[in-house]
Structure formats: structure tokens, C-alpha cells
Design a protein around this motif. Structure first.
Motif, PDB file in Angstrom:
ATOM      1  N   LYS A   1      13.827   3.814  55.001  1.00 32.49           N
ATOM      2  CA  LYS A   1      13.151   4.864  54.269  1.00 32.49           C
ATOM      3  C   LYS A   1      12.771   4.341  52.886  1.00 32.49           C
ATOM      4  O   LYS A   1      13.592   3.733  52.211  1.00 32.49           O
ATOM      5  CB  LYS A   1      14.144   6.030  54.139  1.00 32.49           C
ATOM      6  N   ASP A   2      11.545   4.552  52.493  1.00 31.78           N
ATOM      7  CA  ASP A   2      11.104   4.124  51.166  1.00 31.78           C
ATOM      8  C   ASP A   2      11.352   5.227  50.138  1.00 31.78           C
ATOM      9  O   ASP A   2      11.488   6.391  50.481  1.00 31.78           O
ATOM     10  CB  ASP A   2       9.589   3.828  51.171  1.00 31.78           C
TER      11      ASP A   2
ATOM     12  N   SER B   1      17.839   4.670  50.610  1.00 30.74           N
ATOM     13  CA  SER B   1      16.399   4.583  50.373  1.00 30.74           C
ATOM     14  C   SER B   1      16.098   3.196  49.838  1.00 30.74           C
ATOM     15  O   SER B   1      16.858   2.656  49.033  1.00 30.74           O
ATOM     16  CB  SER B   1      15.956   5.607  49.334  1.00 30.74           C
TER      17      SER B   1
END
Lengths: 462, 105
Positions: A289-290, A442
Motif C-alpha cells: 500500500k502506498d 504503508s
């Protein structure tokens, strides 16, 4: 006669400063003075050796001696002052190699003087073999850490081949000693063999284990110096050499413990084979996940507690200063910020402390692994910058992983994890990290310095 | 056998030093915080630069007319100096960073 006694006293003082210096280097507040003491003792011993020398000295030799001091001193000084803190490990390796080469050269020159006297030749050969291994091994370690040499070639049966080369090297040395060889060709052959062994010894060892290897080669050079002490009946060489040999061995073992590896597995390399198995043993299932800079800044700004995990990537990007800025900014806004320092973060144990200290981070903010691990439960955001293997949960829950059993920073217990990396590439140990696929994680891709600078700018607008 | 015994006997003092130094080395390093491992290794690296004493002795005893000997001795002293000077300066640079810190531990 008085001269000899005076020289002996000087050597005694030198030996005491070495022991004292090394002892003082074991405590942060006396460490620097300890180093100065040892350097003073060394200078004294060097000057004593020259000016209390028994017998006349030709002017040309004086000239060469001080010429050599000037050349070596200036180059050594410049390199040591100029090099970046991140390049420290390879520099230590380089200087270590110089010492090894020096010992080997001495032995080569002393051979013809003592040829035919087995007692002395034994020490000459010991210095030659150990010094040469230390030299060529250190050069390979230097090239690896410096990034000039990235592969870890493992020819089939390299353990057996290496053992064979070592056996032949030692065998030739023993043969020269026992058979009263006077032919200069033989020690040259042994020199070549020892150099080859040094290369073969270090070549297959992976980058992550390099500090251990340097420490080991460090103690080798100590032994080479000690054999010179036997050769000349020189007590300061013996004291200094053995001191380093024994202290270096203990230090090597301590480093291995920090990584939960045995010296045996480092040298005979269970690492390479293990990593192949772990890579195929797939954690590669999830998606990553960015997170954007802005989101990241908001998250940190409204946290109560942020723990920063700096890794070598941070140091390479020279981001430690801007990191300190980020920390100060967050502190200003009432966020509790700490650094979690893994004992083997960076390229050597304690390397990361040195690097963070360089950017004036408060010593009390640098937390050791044992102290910070229980705190992760109450941590809102863990910010991992350029670290990988030291936070890899595989060390705890994947017995097939080559780093299984290594104590890690248990970051997955925190509420949010932000990982800054340049790419998804594997860490220094060359293994995948399932932490990146954790739902709490993240990813913030980009160069550490650029990312942290942007974060600081973003935070300032809030 | 006789040879071996006489070798050990003629170096008795040296053997004592050797054995005692092994213990001293172990004692000195034990229980050092991992923070200091890198500087300590670097410091030990500088100390084994004592091998330069051997290089100096070789050069001092070299025949002033034998250029090969002179050159090799010259080279050995340069290498030794690099080890000593570089080692101590690098260690000092590393340790310099610890000085401002309030002394804990």
C-alpha cells in the motif's frame, strides 16, 4: 647497554597505554581519551625504536624512514579525515589490510636473514601466511563494502577447496620450516598461496556478514604483528599484537551474537543456501500500500508517539541531519519521538549510533532494542527509513529464513507502520520482507533525504 | 624434541606475556556496550599497527647499498604508517561524536 634498557622501558610504557587505551574505549565518556593514550604510546614506541637504535644508521636510511612516515602519514590522515561516516567499515578494512601487508613484507625480507634456523623461520612463516591472508582478505572485504564487487560467487565444494588451499598453505609453511629450506622460491610460493586463500576465504561471504569478517581479519593482523614480536624479541609488538588478536576474537564473537549467528556459519556460509530457500518459500503473496507525503505528515502530526527506525539507507542518503530536523519539529508539537537502534543496524554493530550522533541527535533519544521493543505497543507511528532486515518478522516466525532467530525490532506491534525505501528490492541479506505486505504498513517510496525533506516542508505548513 | 623444548625455553618470557595478554584482551573487551563495537574495532585496528616497529627495525638494519632491501623496507614502513595514522584518526573521528552526550551507561 643503557640504551637498551631505556628502550625496554619505553616499550613497557607503550604496552600499558595499549591496554589502558583499549579498556577506556569500552566506555563512552572515556573512549576518546583512551584512543589518544594508545596513539601516544605508539608514537613513543616508534620514536624510541629509531633514536635508541643500537648501532649507526646511514643517512639514506634516515631519509627513507622519514620519507615513508610523511607519505603514509599524510595519505592516512587525509583519507581518514575526508571519508564519509557511512564508508567507515570499508576504511577500517583497508587500513587493516595495510597492516597485514606490512607484516607479510617484513617476513619476506627476514627470510633470507634467518634461513636455515627453523625456530625463527617458524615465526617468519607465521607472519608471512597470516599477514598475507589478512591483506588479500581485507582487500576483498573492502571491495565488497565499497560496492566494487557485488557477487558472492560460490563455486561447487568451495568449502572443501578452501580447506584444501589452507592446508597446502600451512603445509608448505611447515615444510619450509622443518626441511631447512633456503631457496627463496618457496616462501614466494607460500605467499602466493596465502594471498589466494585470503581471497577465496572472503569472496563467498555475503555483505551482511562482512563486519564479522573484518573483525576476524583484524585479529589475524594482530597475530601477524605478534609473530613479528617473537621474531625480534620485541615485547611491545607481542603485547599489542596478542591484545588485538584476543580482543578482536571476543569482539567477533560478540558481533555474531548480535546477529544470532555462529562464527562457523558465517565462515562456512549457511547464508547463501538459506536465502534461496526462503525466497522461494514465498511471503510474496500480498500487495503493498502506498502513502502520500501529505497523509504521512498528517498521521505523524496527530500522533502521540513516533518511533523512527533508521537503517543504512538513511545514512547512504545522508538524511540523518534532516531527520533530526523532523524529530525536532514533531517534538515541538508535543509528539514523543524516539529512535530505535538495532545493534547491527548499519554495516557494523554500533555503526548507526555513530551515524546518528554525527547529526547531533540527543543521546537519550537513541534507544537500544531491548528498551524500545516493549514500547511499540503504545506507539502510534513507526517510521522505518532505509532499514529492512532488522525489522523483518521472518526472523521470528519463519524457521526457514536465514535470519531466523536474529533478535529484531518488533515494529509490527505499533498501530501504523510507514516504510521509506527506494524500491521494493530486498535488503542487505537478500531476503524478502513480509512486513511490507502487512495491512498496517504503508510504503513511502523514494530517496530518504528527499522524502524526509518533503515531510518537514509539509509539516511546517500545518 | 630437544629443538622444541629449547625453542620454548629460550622464549619463556615471551610465552608468559602471550598467555597473560590473551586473558587481558578478553577481560578488556567483555561487557562493552554494542554502541562502541565499531569504534573499538577501529581502535584495535590502529593498535595492531604496532607491526610498524618491525618494519622500522627491518629498514634500520637494511644494507644501504642493497636497493631492493631499501625499497621493500620503505614500502613496509609506508604501509605500517598508513595503518597507524589512519587507524587512530578514524577512531578519533568516530569517538569525537560521543563527547557532547551526557555520559550515560
Amino acid at each position: 647497554m643503557n640504551q637498551t634498557i631505556l628502550l625496554d622501558i619505553i616499550y613497557l610504557i607503550g604496552s600499558v597505554t595499549f591496554i589502558l587505551g583499549l579498556k577506556m574505549m569500552g566506555k563512552p565518556d572515556t573512549a576518546r581519551r583512551g584512543n589518544t593514550y594508545a596513539a601516544f604510546g605508539m608514537t613513543l614506541a616508534i620514536l624510541g625504536t629509531i633514536f635508541l637504535h643500537d648501532g649507526p644508521i646511514a643517512p639514506i636510511i634516515y631519509g627513507m624512514l622519514f620519507g615513508a612516515f610523511a607519505i603514509g602519514g599524510i595519505i592516512g590522515w587525509m583519507v581518514a579525515k575526508k571519508v564519509k561516516m557511512t564508508a567507515m567499515p570499508q576504511l577500517v578494512s583497508l587500513f587493516n589490510g595495510m597492516g597485514g601487508a606490512c607484516a607479510a613484507l617484513i617476513s619476506i625480507m627476514e627470510f633470507h636473514v634467518h634461513a636455515g634456523d627453523p625456530k625463527t623461520i617458524m615465526m617468519v612463516m607465521a607472519g608471512l601466511v597470516i599477514g598475507s591472508i589478512s591483506f588479500s582478505g581485507s582487500m576483498v572485504a573492502f571491495a565488497k563494502l565499497n560496492g566494487n564487487l557485488n557477487s558472492n560467487p560460490r563455486i561447487p565444494f568451495y568449502n572443501i577447496i578452501n580447506a584444501l588451499i589452507l592446508l597446502i598453505t600451512v603445509g608448505v609453511g611447515v615444510y619450509i620450516t622443518v626441511a631447512d629450506i633456503t631457496d627463496f622460491m618457496w616462501p614466494c610460493i607460500d605467499l602466493g598461496l596465502a594471498l589466494i586463500y585470503g581471497i577465496m576465504f572472503v569472496l563467498p561471504i555475503g555483505g551482511a556478514d562482512m563486519p564479522v569478517v573484518i573483525s576476524l581479519l583484524n585479529s589475524f593482523t594482530g597475530l601477524a604483528a605478534a609473530s613479528g614480536g617473537f621474531l625480534y624479541h620485541n615485547k611491545v609488538m607481542l603485547t599489542g599484537g596478542i591484545l588485538v588478536g584476543s580482543a578482536g576474537t571476543i569482539l567477533t564473537i560478540a558481533m555474531c551474537k548480535g546477529m544470532n549467528r555462529t562464527l562457523f556459519s558465517v565462515v562456512f556460509g549457511a547464508f547463501g543456501e538459506g536465502s534461496a530457500a526462503a525466497a522461494s518459500g514465498g511471503t510474496t503473496g500480498g500487495t503493498v500500500k502506498d502513502i502520500s507525503i501529505a497523509d504521512c505528515a498528517v498521521l505523524m502530526n496527530y500522533s502521540k508517539k513516533v518511533v523512527i527506525v533508521p537503517g543504512y539507507g538513511l545514512a547512504v542518503a545522508q538524511a540523518q541531519h534532516v531527520m533530526h530536523e523532523l524529530e525536532a519539529l514533531l517534538e515541538e508539537r508535543g509528539v514523543d519521538v524516539k529512535y530505535a537502534i538495532h545493534p547491527v543496524a548499519g554495516r557494523m554493530p554500533g555503526h548507526m549510533n555513530v551515524l546518528m550522533a554525527e547529526s547531533n541527535v540527543d543521546y537519550s533519544k537513541l534507544c537500544e532494542m531491548e528498551d524500545i521493543n516493549p514500547e511499540f505497543d503504545t506507539t502510534d507511528v513507526v517510521f522505518i527509513v532505509g532499514a529492512n532486515d532488522v525489522v523483518n518478522p521472518a526472523a521470528k516466525n519463519n524457521p526457514a529464513s536465514p535470519i531466523y532467530g536474529m533478535p529484531i525490532l518488533e515494529v509490527e506491534r505499533a498501530k501504523n507502520i510507514i516504510v521509506n525505501k527506494r524500491s521494493m528490492a530486498a535488503g542487505y541479506a537478500g531476503i524478502d520482507n513480509e512486513l511490507f505486505y502487512n495491512p498496517k504498513t504503508s510504503m513511502l517510496f523514494g530517496d530518504a533525504k528527499k522524502v524526509v525533506t518533503e515531510l518537514v516542508a509539509e509539516l511546517k505548513t500545518m | 624434541m630437544q629443538e622444541t623444548l629449547s625453542f620454548i625455553g629460550s622464549h619463556m618470557q615471551m610465552w608468559y606475556i602471550l598467555i597473560l595478554m590473551i586473558f587481558v584482551g578478553v577481560e578488556v573487551i567483555n561487557s562493552v556496550p554494542s554502541v562502541l563495537h565499531t569504534p573499538l574495532m577501529s581502535g584495535a585496528n590502529a593498535i595492531h599497527g604496532v607491526v610498524i616497529i618491525g618494519a622500522i627495525i627491518v629498514l634500520l638494519n637494511a644494507d644501504p647499498n642493497n636497493y631492493v632491501e631499501l625499497l621493500l623496507g620503505f614500502l613496509a614502513v609506508i604501509l605500517g604508517t598508513l595503518n597507524v595514522v589512519g587507524g587512530f584518526v578514524v577512531t578519533d573521528r568516530m569517538l569525537e561524536m560521543f563527547k557532547k552526550k551526557p555520559a550515560k551507561k
